[in-house]
Write an enzyme that holds these catalytic residues in place. Structure first.
Site, PDB file in Angstrom:
ATOM      1  N   LYS A 189      -2.309  -1.352   6.329  1.00  0.00           N
ATOM      2  CA  LYS A 189      -2.489  -2.603   5.591  1.00  0.00           C
ATOM      3  C   LYS A 189      -2.394  -2.371   4.083  1.00  0.00           C
ATOM      4  CE  LYS A 189      -3.609  -7.020   5.208  1.00  0.00           C
ATOM      5  NZ  LYS A 189      -4.227  -7.254   3.929  1.00  0.00           N
ATOM      6  N   GLU A 196       3.997  -6.013  -0.469  1.00  0.00           N
ATOM      7  CA  GLU A 196       3.850  -7.424  -0.863  1.00  0.00           C
ATOM      8  C   GLU A 196       3.898  -7.563  -2.383  1.00  0.00           C
ATOM      9  OE1 GLU A 196      -0.042 -10.073  -0.948  1.00  0.00           O
ATOM     10  OE2 GLU A 196       0.649  -9.762   1.114  1.00  0.00           O
TER      11      GLU A 196
END
Length: 338
Positions: A189, A196
């Site tokens: 993550k 991102e």
């Protein structure tokens, strides 16, 4: 299945709602009693007035999902662990730094309590779209809680099947994956969020250049402190930025959900006057860059995106003043006040 949820913010409350819709039973607690009452009044959860009360309302072996900011997750996990026993499991679904997961799991393991780190992506849209789950921990508790993870995940309909894949869908095709031992979920993550950052930065830079495509039409000082445009005639375009965002959503190789969200923002506020451009970071980009340094992995796009966020918060202001001061010293350049 039954599960406890601590932290009923933007994601925690919707995780509870999605689990209830799938037939799972939730016991919930939050430091804000109003958020507990909201879910109880909706009929989607049983309320608890403390962590101890939550533990007492769960049947063994118990599972408790902690969904709080990383800065508070450690203390919540520690307190919750004091009310659990061997065979129970604590899940941290926030954005914890993975070395902290390893330390917590070691402490809890001494008492026979399992710890899972579950990187959770989906944001405020997760209730409808589902959550992409990146799971770290021992195989036993991961397998036991599979019905929970599958209920939260987007499912196979969220994306077309990758060409060449055959047979029964795998975990990852449902939108969740046991990535490895403790810490692996949050490691994945962490990198996900670093990517991102870079993708967001690329969109921001591209749209910024489109916004300045009419630079040849703008008044430009003609002095020693302003670099001239080589050919103003080449920059005469008044580009409709919201329309370009819509265009790129359809058939373009740069299409993505992030672009969908960008288009929605531009439609609501084409000049983005409601934003000041101060971009925060919650830690994952920093940790990604640090991991890259430790492993000798080049990640220039992610690093640049992170440093740009720092600059957006005026953290580069003193450095900029140093640059201006040096130009004044060596060349007598007066600082422009525009």
């Amino acid at each position: 299945m039954q599960i406890g949820m601590i932290g009923l913010g933007r994601m925690g409350a919707n995780i509870v709602r999605r689990l209830d819709a799938a037939g799972h039973r939730c016991v919930v607690f939050d430091v804000d009693p109003a958020t507990v009452r909201q879910l109880v009044d909706e009929g989607v959860a049983t309320g608890a007035d403390s962590e101890e009360d939550l533990a007492s309302k769960l049947s063994g072996p118990r599972a408790v999902w902690v969904m709080v900011p990383a800065a508070h997750a450690g203390e919540v996990v520690t307190r919750m662990g004091n009310h659990l026993q061997s065979g129970d499991v604590i899940i941290d679904g926030g954005n914890t730094h993975y070395p902290d997961d390893i330390a917590r799991a070691t402490r809890l393991d001494r008492r026979g309590i399992d710890y899972l780190d579950v990187g959770t992506s989906g944001g405020v849209f997760g209730l409808e779209r589902g959550y992409c789950l990146m799971i770290g921990g021992n195989p036993g508790p991961v397998a036991r809680l599979d019905p929970i993870f599958r209920a939260l995940a987007p499912g196979t309909a969220a994306a077309e099947r990758t060409p060449g894949r055959e047979g029964n869908p795998t975990q990852s095709e449902y939108g969740y994956l046991h990535c490895g031992p403790v810490g692996a979920g949050h490691f994945v993550k962490m990198v996900h969020n670093g990517v991102e950052y870079a993708v967001m930065q690329a969109y921001a830079e591209g749209f910024s250049l489109l916004e300045r495509a009419n630079a040849g039409r703008r008044d430009r000082p003609r002095d020693a402190e302003t670099a001239p445009l080589a050919d103003p005639g080449l920059f005469q375009y008044n580009i409709d930025i919201p329309a370009i965002a819509e265009l790129w959503r359809r058939g373009s190789v740069v299409g993505s959900w992030l672009l969908d969200l960008t288009a929605a923002a531009l439609h609501a506020d084409p000049t983005l006057d409601g934003f000041h451009g101060r971009v925060s970071d919650s830690g994952e980009g920093r940790w990604t860059v640090l991991a890259a340094v430790e492993t000798g992995t080049p990640v220039p796009a992610i690093a640049n995106a992170l440093f740009t966020r720092f600059a957006s918060r005026d953290n580069a202001e003193f450095g900029h003043r140093i640059l201006s001061a040096m130009r004044s010293q060596f060349g007598g350049h007066d600082e422009k006040k525009d």
